[in-house]
Design a protein around this motif. Structure first.
Motif, PDB file in Angstrom:
ATOM      1  N   PRO A 189      -0.802  -1.626  -0.630  1.00  0.00           N
ATOM      2  CA  PRO A 189      -1.373  -0.412  -0.029  1.00  0.00           C
ATOM      3  C   PRO A 189      -0.330   0.419   0.705  1.00  0.00           C
ATOM      4  O   PRO A 189      -0.481   1.630   0.838  1.00  0.00           O
ATOM      5  N   ASP A 190       0.743  -0.226   1.177  1.00  0.00           N
ATOM      6  CA  ASP A 190       1.827   0.481   1.854  1.00  0.00           C
ATOM      7  C   ASP A 190       3.115   0.221   1.077  1.00  0.00           C
ATOM      8  O   ASP A 190       3.713  -0.850   1.177  1.00  0.00           O
ATOM      9  N   LEU A 191       3.556   1.220   0.302  1.00  0.00           N
ATOM     10  CA  LEU A 191       4.737   1.019  -0.548  1.00  0.00           C
ATOM     11  C   LEU A 191       6.028   0.902   0.249  1.00  0.00           C
ATOM     12  O   LEU A 191       7.034   0.450  -0.285  1.00  0.00           O
ATOM     13  N   SER A 192       6.008   1.298   1.513  1.00  0.00           N
ATOM     14  CA  SER A 192       7.203   1.180   2.340  1.00  0.00           C
ATOM     15  C   SER A 192       7.325  -0.209   2.965  1.00  0.00           C
ATOM     16  O   SER A 192       8.358  -0.526   3.568  1.00  0.00           O
ATOM     17  N   ALA A 193       6.295  -1.027   2.816  1.00  0.00           N
ATOM     18  CA  ALA A 193       6.331  -2.371   3.406  1.00  0.00           C
ATOM     19  C   ALA A 193       7.379  -3.231   2.709  1.00  0.00           C
ATOM     20  O   ALA A 193       7.579  -3.137   1.494  1.00  0.00           O
TER      21      ALA A 193
END
Length: 497
Positions: A353-357
């Motif tokens: 859900p968070d591609l920067s994670a």
């Protein structure tokens, strides 16, 4: 999602009938295929990543699409759906001979993507006992690789490549490094180190581009592998090819040659792309490089992050339905073709859900496929990327991008995206001594005294032949009377004295 009645034919790609009106010229939907399906070629497909997201928004985890000549195909966009497909050999196969458009003649012999799906008698295209026989031979040969020796060789090969440009202070890390290191290593692994040169690198890249000379380039590589097979049949050595020749599966010369070709080209293309992708991020993302420099991320962890974000192969064509089934809420009919969506599956919002994670420690990406046809040589690719990048950065720690980031260019296809150039600048340095030819099985020299290294650093497997000669150490002054040496003090401490 309720399964839909959804037939993948040229006439009905969205569950509608033939009366579906065709968008008029100038309409935003103009340029789509029959039934409004998206084409995976042409102007709309210039940015496949954006197109996949548009298809995901419209259709969900499995979407109808069109290949060249408007050949229908399902694109599997969901992470879980891709895993289910590759892990369900009872429902899906990689044998294109069951593909309905191919059987009906809708797919022409000169189809632009035919090299991707043309059936061959290799382990990735067969099933059952034949798959076990051929795959067993390949994995058996892979299991004989000495990875400590392999990493030593990668280190030394890296130094030889860096020596070619280190004195100039400038380089193209694609054309002078990423395109060469995998081929140098794979030629050594296969037992054909003498075949490694600029010509074989050019031939491999030319094949993958599909240029007018691609057929001649393919023939050049096939002839090299044919010679290698004959040599190892007559005189086996301790290399991948010899173990493949001598495996109890008793492969024919033709089977050996074709598997060598698949191993060589797949490993070359995937690892060249992986090297370029990781180096580009290191050079363009200050936070990424700061994590490496600060010890919050190791090079192997950086490689795994890249395998999530920019997998070397963005998709694989293809898988084919052996029976009527359901996938992602779609009705898949026997004979339908499916595209393994590696890149879109890796960014499925349900798993990321968070591609920067940060994805450190998570190897559940789709970069190497899965199931019975999972890439058997993935650890070779990881070793080349981990060790090669680490050695390069240690040799040229001040390396920096020599152009604006938005000036970087890629060549792309439905299967992969290849960085054209990666120009860099650094302080010129003298070449290192590489007078002794690298060898996969050579024993390292004894280290000159204590050497403290960090886990995963290139110094763990030192570039021994490439290191400059160690000058003689002058005799030390005698220790003060009565003062024990370091070793004596250590022994006394151990004994509790």
């Amino acid at each position: 999602m309720t399964p839909e009645s959804h037939s993948l034919t040229g006439r009905d790609l969205t569950g509608t009938d033939d009366s579906t009106p065709t968008p008029p010229p100038g309409c935003p939907a103009h340029g789509r295929g029959p039934g409004g399906a998206h084409r995976l070629y042409g102007p709309e497909a210039e940015d496949l990543g954006a197109l996949y997201e548009k298809m995901r928004a419209e259709h969900g985890a499995v979407a109808p699409a069109l290949l060249h000549d408007d050949v229908p195909i399902w694109v599997v966009l969901g992470h879980g759906e891709n895993l289910h497909m590759v892990r369900s050999p009872a429902q899906f196969t990689r044998d294109s001979r069951v593909w309905a458009p191919l059987m009906s003649g809708e797919v022409k012999p000169d189809h632009p993507l035919s090299p991707h799906f043309a059936w061959q008698p290799i382990c990735s295209h067969v099933e059952g006992d034949e798959h076990l026989r051929l795959r067993g031979a390949v994995t058996g040969a892979v299991s004989t690789i000495d990875y400590r020796g392999l990493r030593r060789y990668i280190n030394r090969a890296t130094q030889m490549l860096v020596n070619r440009f280190c004195e100039t202070g400038r380089a193209d890390l694609v054309g002078q490094f990423a395109d060469h290191l995998p081929m140098a290593v794979m030629c050594e692994v296969l037992g054909m180190a003498d075949e490694y040169n600029d010509r074989i690198v050019h031939a491999a890249r030319d094949m993958l581009k599909g240029t007018e000379t691609a057929i001649a380039s393919n023939q050049y590589i096939v002839e090299a592998l044919t010679r290698l097979t004959a040599r190892r049949r007559a005189q086996p050595e301790d290399d991948f090819t010899s173990h493949l020749v001598n495996h109890p599966a008793a492969l024919t010369d033709g089977e050996i040659r074709e598997h060598l070709r698949v191993v060589l080209i797949a490993a070359y293309e995937a690892t060249a792309n992986l090297l370029a992708n990781v180096l580009r991020v290191i050079l363009t993302d200050p936070r990424f490089r700061a994590q490496l420099n600060g010890g919050q991320m190791t090079v192997p962890e950086a490689v795994e992050q890249s395998l999530w974000d920019e997998p070397p192969f963005s998709s694989i064509l293809g898988y084919y339905a052996k029976q009527d089934t359901e996938l992602g809420g779609r009705r898949i009919r026997k004979g339908d073709g499916l595209l393994l969506g590696i890149a879109p599956g890796n960014v499925d919002p349900r798993v990321r859900p968070d591609l920067s994670a940060n994805m450190q420690g998570n190897r559940s990406h789709l970069a190497f496929g899965g199931g019975p046809h999972e890439c058997p040589g993935q650890d070779i690719g990881r070793a080349i990327a981990d060790t090669g990048i680490d050695a390069l950065l240690m040799r040229l720690p001040d390396i920096r991008l020599d152009c604006e980031e938005d000036a970087l260019r890629w060549t792309g296809s439905i299967a992969s995206r290849h960085l054209v150039e990666l120009p860099v600048r650094f302080e010129p340095r003298p070449p290192q001594d590489t007078t002794q030819r690298p060898s996969l099985h050579a024993m390292p020299h004894q280290r000159p005294g204590w050497l403290v290294t960090t886990p995963g650093s290139a110094a763990t497997d030192p570039v021994l032949e490439a290191a400059p000669p160690v000058p003689p150490v002058p005799s030390a002054a005698p220790a003060p009377p009565g003062r024990p040496g370091v070793w004596q003090r250590l022994v006394r401490w151990w004994r509790g004295e």
